[in-house]
Structure formats: structure tokens, C-alpha cells
Design a protein around this motif. Structure first.
Motif, PDB file in Angstrom:
ATOM      1  N   TRP A 340       0.864  -1.088   0.021  1.00 13.46           N
ATOM      2  CA  TRP A 340      -0.059  -0.060  -0.172  1.00 13.46           C
ATOM      3  C   TRP A 340       0.863   1.460   0.192  1.00 13.46           C
ATOM      4  CZ3 TRP A 340       0.383   3.453   4.175  1.00 13.46           C
ATOM      5  CH2 TRP A 340       1.098   3.037   5.077  1.00 13.46           C
ATOM      6  N   LEU A 341       2.145   1.197   0.585  1.00 16.07           N
ATOM      7  CA  LEU A 341       3.078   2.187   0.605  1.00 16.07           C
ATOM      8  C   LEU A 341       4.070   2.349  -0.485  1.00 16.07           C
ATOM      9  CD1 LEU A 341       4.069   4.693   2.346  1.00 16.07           C
ATOM     10  CD2 LEU A 341       5.364   3.222   3.528  1.00 16.07           C
ATOM     11  N   LEU A 342       4.528   1.290  -0.768  1.00 16.08           N
ATOM     12  CA  LEU A 342       5.729   1.289  -1.748  1.00 16.08           C
ATOM     13  C   LEU A 342       5.482   0.390  -2.703  1.00 16.08           C
ATOM     14  CD1 LEU A 342       8.341   0.223   1.013  1.00 16.08           C
ATOM     15  CD2 LEU A 342       7.958   2.708   0.213  1.00 16.08           C
ATOM     16  N   GLY A 343       4.294  -0.106  -3.068  1.00 17.31           N
ATOM     17  CA  GLY A 343       4.109  -0.869  -4.298  1.00 17.31           C
ATOM     18  C   GLY A 343       4.636  -2.448  -4.037  1.00 17.31           C
ATOM     19  N   GLN A 344       4.965  -3.155  -5.120  1.00 16.03           N
ATOM     20  CA  GLN A 344       5.560  -4.373  -4.905  1.00 16.03           C
ATOM     21  C   GLN A 344       6.846  -4.586  -4.979  1.00 16.03           C
ATOM     22  OE1 GLN A 344       3.691  -7.603  -4.761  1.00 16.03           O
ATOM     23  NE2 GLN A 344       2.179  -6.298  -4.298  1.00 16.03           N
ATOM     24  N   ILE A 345       7.477  -4.631  -3.826  1.00 16.00           N
ATOM     25  CA  ILE A 345       9.007  -4.738  -3.742  1.00 16.00           C
ATOM     26  C   ILE A 345       9.641  -6.120  -4.469  1.00 16.00           C
ATOM     27  CG2 ILE A 345      10.956  -4.785  -2.059  1.00 16.00           C
ATOM     28  CD1 ILE A 345       9.280  -3.280  -0.012  1.00 16.00           C
ATOM     29  N   LYS A 346      10.537  -6.105  -5.092  1.00 19.62           N
ATOM     30  CA  LYS A 346      11.215  -7.050  -5.813  1.00 19.62           C
ATOM     31  C   LYS A 346      12.617  -7.042  -5.811  1.00 19.62           C
ATOM     32  CE  LYS A 346      11.042  -4.680 -10.148  1.00 19.62           C
ATOM     33  NZ  LYS A 346      10.195  -4.666 -11.766  1.00 19.62           N
ATOM     34  N   VAL A 347      13.328  -8.100  -5.861  1.00 22.52           N
ATOM     35  CA  VAL A 347      14.708  -8.293  -5.678  1.00 22.52           C
ATOM     36  C   VAL A 347      15.254  -7.586  -7.087  1.00 22.52           C
ATOM     37  CG1 VAL A 347      16.809  -9.850  -6.178  1.00 22.52           C
ATOM     38  CG2 VAL A 347      14.745 -10.596  -4.722  1.00 22.52           C
ATOM     39  N   GLN A 348      16.389  -6.672  -6.942  1.00 27.00           N
ATOM     40  CA  GLN A 348      16.624  -5.790  -7.853  1.00 27.00           C
ATOM     41  C   GLN A 348      17.811  -6.662  -8.805  1.00 27.00           C
ATOM     42  OE1 GLN A 348      15.673  -2.234  -8.153  1.00 27.00           O
ATOM     43  NE2 GLN A 348      14.535  -3.664  -7.030  1.00 27.00           N
ATOM     44  N   GLU A 349      17.723  -6.451  -9.997  1.00 30.10           N
ATOM     45  CA  GLU A 349      18.506  -7.104 -11.172  1.00 30.10           C
ATOM     46  C   GLU A 349      20.089  -6.792 -10.933  1.00 30.10           C
ATOM     47  OE1 GLU A 349      17.302  -6.362 -15.136  1.00 30.10           O
ATOM     48  OE2 GLU A 349      15.345  -7.214 -15.065  1.00 30.10           O
ATOM     49  N   GLY A 350      20.204  -5.526 -10.403  1.00 28.73           N
ATOM     50  CA  GLY A 350      21.703  -5.097 -10.262  1.00 28.73           C
ATOM     51  C   GLY A 350      22.172  -5.960  -9.002  1.00 28.73           C
ATOM     52  N   THR A 351      21.449  -6.278  -7.907  1.00 29.70           N
ATOM     53  CA  THR A 351      21.998  -6.899  -6.600  1.00 29.70           C
ATOM     54  C   THR A 351      22.261  -8.275  -7.009  1.00 29.70           C
ATOM     55  OG1 THR A 351      20.466  -5.531  -5.305  1.00 29.70           O
ATOM     56  CG2 THR A 351      21.430  -7.718  -4.531  1.00 29.70           C
ATOM     57  N   LEU A 352      21.383  -9.030  -8.083  1.00 26.89           N
ATOM     58  CA  LEU A 352      21.665 -10.276  -8.548  1.00 26.89           C
ATOM     59  C   LEU A 352      22.869 -10.178  -9.341  1.00 26.89           C
ATOM     60  CD1 LEU A 352      18.244 -11.709  -9.586  1.00 26.89           C
ATOM     61  CD2 LEU A 352      19.610 -12.451  -7.657  1.00 26.89           C
ATOM     62  N   LEU A 353      23.258  -9.069 -10.199  1.00 23.12           N
ATOM     63  CA  LEU A 353      24.345  -9.042 -10.845  1.00 23.12           C
ATOM     64  C   LEU A 353      25.525  -8.788 -10.295  1.00 23.12           C
ATOM     65  CD1 LEU A 353      23.029  -7.025 -13.981  1.00 23.12           C
ATOM     66  CD2 LEU A 353      23.446  -9.306 -13.932  1.00 23.12           C
ATOM     67  N   GLN A 354      25.567  -8.214  -9.027  1.00 20.96           N
ATOM     68  CA  GLN A 354      26.606  -7.950  -8.202  1.00 20.96           C
ATOM     69  C   GLN A 354      27.022  -9.037  -7.244  1.00 20.96           C
ATOM     70  OE1 GLN A 354      25.285  -4.658  -5.929  1.00 20.96           O
ATOM     71  NE2 GLN A 354      25.306  -3.406  -7.908  1.00 20.96           N
ATOM     72  N   LEU A 355      26.006 -10.241  -7.193  1.00 19.84           N
ATOM     73  CA  LEU A 355      26.361 -11.293  -6.465  1.00 19.84           C
ATOM     74  C   LEU A 355      27.613 -12.044  -6.667  1.00 19.84           C
ATOM     75  CD1 LEU A 355      25.425 -12.836  -3.959  1.00 19.84           C
ATOM     76  CD2 LEU A 355      23.959 -14.202  -5.264  1.00 19.84           C
ATOM     77  N   LEU A 356      27.796 -12.536  -8.022  1.00 20.36           N
ATOM     78  CA  LEU A 356      28.899 -13.131  -8.603  1.00 20.36           C
ATOM     79  C   LEU A 356      30.202 -12.568  -8.215  1.00 20.36           C
ATOM     80  CD1 LEU A 356      30.086 -15.882  -9.524  1.00 20.36           C
ATOM     81  CD2 LEU A 356      29.766 -14.722 -12.138  1.00 20.36           C
TER      82      LEU A 356
END
Length: 385
Positions: A340-356
Motif C-alpha cells: 500500500w505504501l511502496l508498491g510491490q518490492i522485488k529483488v533488484q537485477e543489479g543486486t543479482l548481477l553484483q552477487l557473483l
């Protein structure tokens, strides 16, 4: 090369089974860190400020910068709508009518643009009232206090003379809003800009008293306001753009929360790095004698280092996959409570790309000391214990 890799796999398999609890603790540490990193990064993502904008009514109030409480031409609104960073513009003019009972005046704010329905809905307008208002071009929604003062009820059709233009404007009462609207809301009525504007005489036509601008990115409201003022500096009249104080305060607090979450993410990554460095350094010290024995059996330094790298890859892969799965699960459970406040929060693609790259960097840091220990390994080390 293949015998070396096969031997490294064999050693890594044996080493993993030697201290399973320690391996599980490393996997758990990495999984929790990855999960927290992804969840907190998603919450701290800059795009959420624009999502939050609707919840905190993040908008710009547009007014005549030259003459206070005066209007500006409708063509200014059309120019605002063409600006790339503007998502929506709503605007209104004002009309005043005598009350049927002679008890004062009925003031009508005539709205145009895309925000009128949302404004009325947020003020308590019921669904059937909005539907009736939207379907009738001359329909008005009346605040509870104004309706009681002027003796108005749904379905009434009137044709009063507007005070300022001295023009007779037929209107229909589409509904009476529920009582309790804040400020002046109970005392006003709300109509359609296009209808009222079309009936006004030429000198008073196509004028806007105020406008409200919503930006594409709510976090850039202040910058957007400056762009609007600069764009209309030479206009007649120039415009002034003000961020609502409540929205500005809420967005500023959200920015502070984002910075704090970013620091927490960095602190957790640093803690995970220290855990891996200390545990692997301790394991290398514990295994020094057994590694010397393996060296005497023909397992050279390179093979044993590859075995250590394989251990790290196993721990890192399992921990990262568990962390990713946990992050998606946490966000799935969290979304119904914050959407209701932030909309749907989702995992950021940038975070996944930075994981490796992050896992590679963690490996380089945590394996540096064990690599040095293996490099200085001597077959006589096993005689010391």
C-alpha cells in the motif's frame, strides 16, 4: 591437469566431511548475509521513492508566481503535460453560486486533468458517487456542510447564475460527500473543468487557478520544481512550484532510511567477510600438519589449494542459492503488508548481477591467508605434531 583436478575433488570431499558443523555454519552465515543483502537492497532501492510518492501525496503545487491568488492560462498546463519528467497534471478553476436558501454562496472547484477522481476518492467519495459524477458533465459532488447549508440533495437540477461571470450555468447534484473531509472540503463542491470552462464568456475562459503536478520520480520533486520554474521564467505569467511540506518531509525521511539500510548492508557484508577470513585461516592452521602428510603422499601444493578453492565454491554456491531463495520468500511474505505504501518490492537485477563479483571478492580475501600457508608448506611439517 585432469589427475590434479580429480585429486583436488577427492581431498575437498574428505575435508568437507571432517568438520560438517563448521561447513554448515559457513553456509548459514553466507545464506543469511545474501538474504539480508538482497532484501535490504530491495527496500533501499531508489525506485521505491517514486512508488511511495502516491502514498504520501508527493506532488508539486503550481501557482502564479507574479500575482498571489491569481490564475494562469490553460496553455501553461498543456506545456507542463509535455515535460518529460511530469507523470500527470490536474488543475482547477473556481465558480461561485448563490445558495437556494440565500444562506451565503456555494463555491465549486472545477477539476480537469487526471487527478480529480483520485483526489475525490481519497477524500471519501463513494464509488457510486464517483461513477455518477464522471458520467454527467454538469454533475457536481457537494461537501456535507455545503449541502446542508444550501439545502442540496442528490438528483437536484439547478440553473444558478455564477457570481463572477454573471452567467447562468445548469448543474446537477451528483452526490453529497460523506462528512468529515479535512479543512474546507466539507464546505465546497466539485465539478468538471471542461463543462464550466465551456460556458464562461471569452475573457474568463481557459484560465486555471491552481495545478498539481506529479512527477515520474517522486524523489526528484524538488529538482522538477526548479525545472518548471526555469521553463516558465519568461512566460506570462511565470509559474511557481512548491513541494507540499508533508511530502517533502516524508521523502527526506525515506532518503535517510535508505542511507541507513545501505550502511547496514555494508556492515553485514563486512561481518560475513571477517567470519570467512577467520574460519578459513583457522582451518588452514589446523590442517597444516595433515596437509604436510598429503604432500609426502604426492598431493602437491597446487592440488591442495585447488581442493580448498573447491570447498569454498561448494560453500559459496549452496549459501548463495539458499540466500536467494530466502530473499524471494521474505519479500513474498513482506509485500502484502507494505504494498500500500511502496508498491510491490522485488529483488533488484543489479543486486543479482553484483552477487557473483561479491562472492569472487570474498573468495580472494578469505583464501589469501590459506594460500600463503599452503605455499610455504613443507613435508616436515607433519613431524611437529
Amino acid at each position: 591437469m585432469w589427475p590434479t583436478i580429480r585429486s583436488a575433488f577427492f581431498i575437498a570431499w574428505i575435508r568437507t566431511g571432517e568438520q560438517p558443523l563448521r561447513v554448515l555454519s559457513l553456509i548459514a552465515t553466507l545464506a543469511i548475509t545474501v538474504m539480508a543483502w538482497m532484501v535490504l537492497s530491495a527496500i533501499a532501492a531508489p525506485f521505491l521513492a517514486s512508488k511511495m510518492g502516491a502514498a504520501v501525496n508527493a506532488s508539486l503545487g503550481i501557482a502564479n508566481a507574479r500575482v498571489q491568488n491569481s490564475g494562469f492560462p490553460l496553455r501553461h498546463v498543456r506545456q507542463l503535460e509535455q515535460m518529460s519528467d511530469v507523470a500527470a497534471v490536474s488543475y482547477f478553476s473556481m465558480a461561485s453560486f448563490p445558495c437556494g436558501s440565500g444562506a451565503g454562496t456555494l463555491t465549486v472547484n472545477a477539476y480537469g486533468g487526471s487527478g480529480a477522481s483520485a483526489f475525490l476518492r481519497s477524500g471519501g467519495a463513494l464509488a457510486h458517487q464517483l461513477e455518477s459524477w464522471e458520467e454527467s458533465s454538469n454533475g457536481i459532488l457537494v461537501g456535507a456542510e455545503a449541502a446542508e447549508r444550501c439545502g442540496l440533495h442528490p438528483g437536484m437540477e439547478l440553473s444558478p447564475v455564477e457570481f463572477l461571470s454573471n452567467t447562468r450555468i445548469p448543474i446537477r447534484i451528483a452526490g453529497v460527500l460523506p462528512p468529515g473531509r479535512s479543512g474546507m472540503g466539507d464546505r465546497l463542491a466539485y465539478g468538471h473543468y471542461a463543462y464550466f470552462n465551456g460556458l464562461l464568456p471569452e475573457p474568463q475562459r481557459d484560465q486555471v487557478l491552481r495545478a498539481v503536478v506529479r512527477g515520474v520520480d517522486a524523489s526528484r520533486l524538488t529538482a522538477l520544481g526548479e525545472e518548471i520554474e526555469q521553463a516558465f521564467t519568461g512566460a506570462d505569467p511565470p509559474l511557481q512550484a512548491n513541494v507540499s511540506s508533508g511530502a517533502e518531509s516524508a521523502l527526506a525521511r525515506f532518503g535517510q532510511v535508505q542511507s541507513l539500510l545501505g550502511l547496514i548492508v555494508l556492515a553485514m557484508l563486512a561481518c560475513a567477510g571477517l567470519v570467512f577470513v577467520s574460519v578459513l585461516a583457522h582451518l588452514a592452521a589446523q590442517r597444516r600438519s595433515s596437509m604436510a602428510v598429503l604432500q609426502t603422499l604426492g598431493f602437491n601444493r597446487r592440488t591442495q589449494f585447488f581442493a580448498l578453492v573447491l570447498e569454498y565454491l561448494l560453500v559459496g554456491s549452496i549459501g548463495a542459492l539458499l540466500g536467494i531463495g530466502m530473499a524471494y520468500m521474505v519479500l513474498m511474505l513482506l509485500n502484502p503488508h507494505v504494498s500500500w505504501l511502496l508498491g510491490q518490492i522485488k529483488v533488484q537485477e543489479g543486486t543479482l548481477l553484483q552477487l557473483l563479483p561479491a562472492l569472487v571478492m570474498l573468495g580472494l580475501v578469505s583464501l589469501s591467508w590459506p594460500a600463503l600457508q599452503i605455499r610455504t608448506l613443507s613435508p616436515v611439517e607433519h613431524l611437529r605434531n
